[in-house]
Write an enzyme that holds these catalytic residues in place. Structure first.
Site, PDB file in Angstrom:
ATOM      1  N   ASN A 183       8.028  -5.835  -0.491  1.00 45.32           N
ATOM      2  CA  ASN A 183       7.705  -4.266   0.133  1.00 45.32           C
ATOM      3  C   ASN A 183       6.256  -4.251   0.765  1.00 45.32           C
ATOM      4  O   ASN A 183       5.495  -3.737   0.000  1.00 45.32           O
ATOM      5  CB  ASN A 183       8.194  -3.069  -0.229  1.00 45.32           C
ATOM      6  CG  ASN A 183       8.234  -1.927   0.726  1.00 45.32           C
ATOM      7  OD1 ASN A 183       7.650  -2.185   1.714  1.00 45.32           O
ATOM      8  ND2 ASN A 183       8.909  -0.914   0.436  1.00 45.32           N
TER       9      ASN A 183
ATOM     10  N   ASP B 267       0.716 -15.414   6.894  1.00 44.32           N
ATOM     11  CA  ASP B 267       0.180 -16.840   6.504  1.00 44.32           C
ATOM     12  C   ASP B 267       0.183 -17.027   5.195  1.00 44.32           C
ATOM     13  O   ASP B 267       0.631 -18.273   4.761  1.00 44.32           O
ATOM     14  CB  ASP B 267      -1.218 -16.872   7.097  1.00 44.32           C
ATOM     15  CG  ASP B 267      -1.407 -16.976   8.570  1.00 44.32           C
ATOM     16  OD1 ASP B 267       0.066 -17.145   9.322  1.00 44.32           O
ATOM     17  OD2 ASP B 267      -2.517 -17.275   9.177  1.00 44.32           O
TER      18      ASP B 267
ATOM     19  N   SER C 266      13.147   2.908   3.642  1.00 40.63           N
ATOM     20  CA  SER C 266      13.442   3.472   4.689  1.00 40.63           C
ATOM     21  C   SER C 266      13.881   2.476   6.022  1.00 40.63           C
ATOM     22  O   SER C 266      13.545   1.222   5.817  1.00 40.63           O
ATOM     23  CB  SER C 266      12.406   4.221   5.485  1.00 40.63           C
ATOM     24  OG  SER C 266      11.448   3.620   6.101  1.00 40.63           O
TER      25      SER C 266
ATOM     26  N   HIS D 223       3.408  -4.360   9.293  1.00 42.09           N
ATOM     27  CA  HIS D 223       3.106  -4.351  10.868  1.00 42.09           C
ATOM     28  C   HIS D 223       1.926  -4.429  11.119  1.00 42.09           C
ATOM     29  O   HIS D 223       1.666  -4.520  12.309  1.00 42.09           O
ATOM     30  CB  HIS D 223       3.649  -2.797  11.318  1.00 42.09           C
ATOM     31  CG  HIS D 223       4.636  -2.225  10.360  1.00 42.09           C
ATOM     32  ND1 HIS D 223       6.038  -2.501  10.645  1.00 42.09           N
ATOM     33  CD2 HIS D 223       4.565  -0.998   9.425  1.00 42.09           C
ATOM     34  CE1 HIS D 223       6.910  -1.930   9.701  1.00 42.09           C
ATOM     35  NE2 HIS D 223       5.843  -1.016   9.195  1.00 42.09           N
TER      36      HIS D 223
ATOM     37  N   ARG E  74       6.602   0.632  13.772  1.00 43.31           N
ATOM     38  CA  ARG E  74       7.109   0.248  12.760  1.00 43.31           C
ATOM     39  C   ARG E  74       8.502  -0.919  13.075  1.00 43.31           C
ATOM     40  O   ARG E  74       8.740  -1.620  11.957  1.00 43.31           O
ATOM     41  CB  ARG E  74       7.868   1.385  11.704  1.00 43.31           C
ATOM     42  CG  ARG E  74       6.633   2.259  11.194  1.00 43.31           C
ATOM     43  CD  ARG E  74       7.415   3.194  10.265  1.00 43.31           C
ATOM     44  NE  ARG E  74       6.554   4.503  10.370  1.00 43.31           N
ATOM     45  CZ  ARG E  74       5.533   4.533   9.397  1.00 43.31           C
ATOM     46  NH1 ARG E  74       5.126   3.529   8.544  1.00 43.31           N
ATOM     47  NH2 ARG E  74       4.983   5.699   9.321  1.00 43.31           N
TER      48      ARG E  74
ATOM     49  N   ALA F  32       2.821  -0.797   4.939  1.00 44.11           N
ATOM     50  CA  ALA F  32       2.006  -1.051   6.180  1.00 44.11           C
ATOM     51  C   ALA F  32       1.553  -2.261   6.525  1.00 44.11           C
ATOM     52  O   ALA F  32       1.683  -2.427   7.952  1.00 44.11           O
ATOM     53  CB  ALA F  32       1.232   0.334   6.387  1.00 44.11           C
TER      54      ALA F  32
ATOM     55  N   HIS G 159      12.552  -2.833   2.879  1.00 42.40           N
ATOM     56  CA  HIS G 159      11.909  -1.706   3.163  1.00 42.40           C
ATOM     57  C   HIS G 159      12.846  -0.414   2.460  1.00 42.40           C
ATOM     58  O   HIS G 159      14.182  -0.407   2.771  1.00 42.40           O
ATOM     59  CB  HIS G 159      11.590  -1.262   4.578  1.00 42.40           C
ATOM     60  CG  HIS G 159      10.860  -2.388   5.006  1.00 42.40           C
ATOM     61  ND1 HIS G 159       9.339  -2.341   5.040  1.00 42.40           N
ATOM     62  CD2 HIS G 159      11.051  -3.547   5.837  1.00 42.40           C
ATOM     63  CE1 HIS G 159       9.004  -3.523   5.568  1.00 42.40           C
ATOM     64  NE2 HIS G 159       9.558  -4.021   5.977  1.00 42.40           N
TER      65      HIS G 159
ATOM     66  N   PRO H  74       0.794  -1.415  -0.044  1.00 41.96           N
ATOM     67  CA  PRO H  74      -0.009  -0.092   0.012  1.00 41.96           C
ATOM     68  C   PRO H  74       0.907   1.317   0.195  1.00 41.96           C
ATOM     69  O   PRO H  74       1.768   1.419   0.704  1.00 41.96           O
ATOM     70  CB  PRO H  74      -0.685   0.057   1.265  1.00 41.96           C
ATOM     71  CG  PRO H  74      -0.228  -1.066   2.130  1.00 41.96           C
ATOM     72  CD  PRO H  74       0.587  -2.164   1.334  1.00 41.96           C
ATOM     73  N   ASN H  75       0.447   2.169  -0.959  1.00 38.71           N
ATOM     74  CA  ASN H  75       0.891   3.661  -0.985  1.00 38.71           C
ATOM     75  C   ASN H  75       2.238   3.803  -1.816  1.00 38.71           C
ATOM     76  O   ASN H  75       2.724   4.823  -1.963  1.00 38.71           O
ATOM     77  CB  ASN H  75       1.112   4.255   0.464  1.00 38.71           C
ATOM     78  CG  ASN H  75      -0.321   4.328   1.282  1.00 38.71           C
ATOM     79  OD1 ASN H  75      -1.338   4.777   0.564  1.00 38.71           O
ATOM     80  ND2 ASN H  75      -0.536   3.852   2.338  1.00 38.71           N
TER      81      ASN H  75
ATOM     82  N   ARG I 226       4.842  10.815  -2.340  1.00 35.38           N
ATOM     83  CA  ARG I 226       4.696  10.667  -0.991  1.00 35.38           C
ATOM     84  C   ARG I 226       5.964  10.649  -0.246  1.00 35.38           C
ATOM     85  O   ARG I 226       6.993  10.097  -0.524  1.00 35.38           O
ATOM     86  CB  ARG I 226       4.466   9.048  -1.106  1.00 35.38           C
ATOM     87  CG  ARG I 226       4.198   8.499   0.227  1.00 35.38           C
ATOM     88  CD  ARG I 226       4.111   7.142   0.117  1.00 35.38           C
ATOM     89  NE  ARG I 226       4.072   6.573   1.606  1.00 35.38           N
ATOM     90  CZ  ARG I 226       4.374   5.526   2.197  1.00 35.38           C
ATOM     91  NH1 ARG I 226       4.932   4.460   1.421  1.00 35.38           N
ATOM     92  NH2 ARG I 226       3.958   5.172   3.538  1.00 35.38           N
TER      93      ARG I 226
ATOM     94  N   GLU J 104      12.126  -9.600   2.365  1.00 34.80           N
ATOM     95  CA  GLU J 104      11.326  -8.352   2.707  1.00 34.80           C
ATOM     96  C   GLU J 104      12.366  -7.056   2.375  1.00 34.80           C
ATOM     97  O   GLU J 104      13.532  -7.311   2.949  1.00 34.80           O
ATOM     98  CB  GLU J 104      10.987  -8.675   4.250  1.00 34.80           C
ATOM     99  CG  GLU J 104      10.310  -7.335   4.790  1.00 34.80           C
ATOM    100  CD  GLU J 104       9.717  -7.531   6.337  1.00 34.80           C
ATOM    101  OE1 GLU J 104       9.101  -8.627   6.309  1.00 34.80           O
ATOM    102  OE2 GLU J 104       9.840  -6.576   6.897  1.00 34.80           O
TER     103      GLU J 104
ATOM    104  N   TYR K 145      11.127   8.717   1.492  1.00 30.42           N
ATOM    105  CA  TYR K 145      11.118   7.753   0.663  1.00 30.42           C
ATOM    106  C   TYR K 145      11.926   8.129  -0.610  1.00 30.42           C
ATOM    107  O   TYR K 145      12.225   7.371  -1.934  1.00 30.42           O
ATOM    108  CB  TYR K 145       9.694   7.157   0.265  1.00 30.42           C
ATOM    109  CG  TYR K 145       9.095   6.730   1.344  1.00 30.42           C
ATOM    110  CD1 TYR K 145       9.485   5.339   1.699  1.00 30.42           C
ATOM    111  CD2 TYR K 145       8.104   7.398   2.096  1.00 30.42           C
ATOM    112  CE1 TYR K 145       8.907   5.215   3.038  1.00 30.42           C
ATOM    113  CE2 TYR K 145       7.596   6.685   3.043  1.00 30.42           C
ATOM    114  CZ  TYR K 145       7.772   5.504   3.730  1.00 30.42           C
ATOM    115  OH  TYR K 145       7.214   5.112   4.898  1.00 30.42           O
TER     116      TYR K 145
ATOM    117  N   ARG L 287      12.509   4.625  12.730  1.00 28.46           N
ATOM    118  CA  ARG L 287      11.437   5.323  12.966  1.00 28.46           C
ATOM    119  C   ARG L 287      10.452   5.290  14.225  1.00 28.46           C
ATOM    120  O   ARG L 287      10.984   5.008  15.239  1.00 28.46           O
ATOM    121  CB  ARG L 287      10.588   5.117  11.721  1.00 28.46           C
ATOM    122  CG  ARG L 287      11.617   5.349  10.591  1.00 28.46           C
ATOM    123  CD  ARG L 287      11.029   5.066   8.919  1.00 28.46           C
ATOM    124  NE  ARG L 287       9.618   6.255   8.794  1.00 28.46           N
ATOM    125  CZ  ARG L 287       8.777   5.938   7.928  1.00 28.46           C
ATOM    126  NH1 ARG L 287       9.042   4.913   7.039  1.00 28.46           N
ATOM    127  NH2 ARG L 287       7.821   6.573   7.581  1.00 28.46           N
TER     128      ARG L 287
END
Ligand code: DQA
Length: 148
Positions: free
Chosen positions: A78, A91, A106, A84, A115, A81, A104, A13-14, A21, A102, A26, A111
């Site tokens: 990635n 699953d 940032s 978290h 997070r 959100a 990220h 998302p985002n 953004r 995984e 970012y 932060r």
């Protein structure tokens, strides 16, 4: 004959809003910039690559089932959100049996407190955080070299 490996790049998302953004967090490059860079790198590495982005948790859950059914060899995720919050995504990764790294952009440990916990990290092969777009490149290289 050796079949070419396929690696999926999944953005949650985002991340479709990269570039506009919170550029101070970012950066100013867009998702399209990232995808162009990774396309060139995948060609160099000799792997097939496919891109997915969704703002919807259920769509990301469905995606892992689809990738598993199609025999995709690895995924760079990635989860943004949902990292978290989402037991469902964890699953789905676990059930897929796919090697997932995984990533990220940032550093999630520098932060806010919320997070610092990832539901998905324990079911991933590894985690790269805080290295910007380079993290996707390192993960792609690792998955392309990993023995299947
Ligand atoms: C992020 C970090 C997450 O905490 C955040 O919710 C994101 C992006 C990153 O790439 O740094 O959306 O995954």
């Amino acid at each position: 004959m050796t079949l070419m490996k396929t690696i999926a790049i999944i953005n949650g998302p985002n991340l479709n809003r990269l570039g506009t953004r919170e550029p101070e967090v970012y950066g100013s490059a867009t998702l399209k910039d990232l995808e162009e860079r990774l396309t060139a790198e995948a060609e160099e590495l000799g792997v097939a690559i496919e891109f997915h982005q969704s703002n919807h948790e259920g769509a990301l859950v469905d995606l892992f089932g689809d990738l598993a059914d199609r025999g995709v060899n690895g995924a760079v995720l990635n989860g943004a959100a949902y990292t978290h919050t989402s037991v469902a995504m964890r699953d789905a990764i676990s059930a897929s049996g796919i090697d997932v790294i995984e990533v990220h952009i940032s550093n999630i440990y520098s932060r806010e407190e919320f997070r610092k916990h990832s539901y998905t990290a324990p079911v991933c092969k590894g985690v790269i955080t805080g290295l910007g777009f380079n993290g996707y490149s390192y993960a792609l290289k690792e998955l392309s070299e990993a023995a299947q």
